[in-house]
Design a protein around this motif. Structure first.
Motif, PDB file in Angstrom:
ATOM      1  N   ALA A  31      35.279  36.837  32.948  1.00 13.90           N
ATOM      2  CA  ALA A  31      36.782  36.966  33.619  1.00 13.90           C
ATOM      3  C   ALA A  31      37.755  37.354  32.340  1.00 13.90           C
ATOM      4  O   ALA A  31      38.519  38.325  32.444  1.00 13.90           O
ATOM      5  CB  ALA A  31      37.387  35.782  34.339  1.00 13.90           C
ATOM      6  N   THR A  70      43.272  38.480  35.525  1.00  9.66           N
ATOM      7  CA  THR A  70      41.660  38.727  36.196  1.00  9.66           C
ATOM      8  C   THR A  70      41.192  37.116  36.629  1.00  9.66           C
ATOM      9  O   THR A  70      39.936  37.046  36.580  1.00  9.66           O
ATOM     10  CB  THR A  70      40.756  39.241  34.987  1.00  9.66           C
ATOM     11  N   ALA A 103      35.721  36.788  40.030  1.00  7.46           N
ATOM     12  CA  ALA A 103      35.369  35.636  39.191  1.00  7.46           C
ATOM     13  C   ALA A 103      35.315  34.354  40.038  1.00  7.46           C
ATOM     14  O   ALA A 103      34.697  33.658  39.666  1.00  7.46           O
ATOM     15  CB  ALA A 103      36.873  35.606  38.289  1.00  7.46           C
TER      16      ALA A 103
END
Ligand SMILES: C[S@@+](CC[C@H](N)C(=O)[O-])C[C@H]1O[C@@H](n2cnc3c(N)ncnc32)[C@H](O)[C@@H]1O
Length: 216
Positions: A31, A70, A103
């Motif tokens: 991530a 993210t 993720a």
């Protein structure tokens, strides 16, 4: 005899040691890699570990994150929250949220535990319920920190915690010679929270600075 240089390098080593103290697993590292590819500054490992501890100590079942990125900070938070805790995370960048969802899937987070809301935080935050959240993490556009902090305080239950990532703004906040607009906004957010009688606050030097304020 120890010198200023020794003290400075000792502090740098201590900071690096603290940042690496709780290592990140493969999912977090991937991530983080996606964040670098997309030009998004993920929360540091030390900040993530601290957020995980705060989430766990609050038993935080309802958490809001402003600025999904993210999913780095989100993963740390989710791992600290109870198994039935739900993270509501807001970001205007769909590409960032897609990376975050990837993720979450890689980490085996059940879909019901995340509410990923695309949109401008200024539009989304007023739709969330006042006093209903245990923890609010602000880590998005620093220009808008005053607005997000005010919204965060409104969303928190008494005893809930507001966390503001990037509170040192690349080390510029402590330097009084730095008076550019963003640094001034971020510095003033810290000072206002410190003086705000609705909260008790502390500034942790993890990562880029994590300002913590518990709602009285
Ligand atoms: C620093 S990232 C958040 C990283 C997240 N905490 C993590 O650890 O993965 C900030 C997010 O806020 C959003 N954002 C919106 N306006 C922004 C701005 N002016 N500056 C930085 N980020 C902004 C970006 O889309 C980005 O995904």
């Amino acid at each position: 005899m120890s010198t200023d240089v020794d003290a400075r390098s000792g502090r740098t080593a201590a900071w690096a040691y603290s940042e690496a103290f709780v290592p990140e697993d493969e999912v977090l590292l991937r991530a983080r890699e996606r964040a670098a590819e997309l030009g998004c500054q993920a929360s540091s490992p030390g900040t993530g570990a601290l957020l995980q501890v705060v989430a766990a100590s609050l038993g935080a079942r309802a958490v809001v994150e402003v600025g999904t990125g993210t999913g780095v900070a989100a993963l740390w938070l989710l791992r600290g929250m109870p198994a039935d805790g739900v993270l509501t995370t807001i970001d205007a960048e769909l590409e960032h949220q897609r990376a975050a969802k990837r993720a979450f899937a890689e980490a085996g987070i059940p879909p019901a535990r995340t509410r990923t809301i695309p949109g401008r935080p200024a539009d989304v935050l007023p739709r969330l319920t006042d006093g209903a959240y245990d923890l609010v993490l602000v880590g998005s556009d620093p220009h808008a920190y005053p607005e997000y902090v005010e919204a965060g305080l409104r969303l928190l239950r008494p005893g809930g915690v507001l966390a503001v990532d990037g509170a040192l703004h690349g080390g510029r906040v402590p330097d009084p010679a730095r008076r550019d607009e963003v640094t001034t906004v971020v510095r003033d957010v810290g000072r206002s929270l410190r003086a705000d009688e609705r909260v008790l606050s502390a500034l942790a030097p993890s990562g880029d600075g994590l300002l913590l304020a518990v709602r009285r």
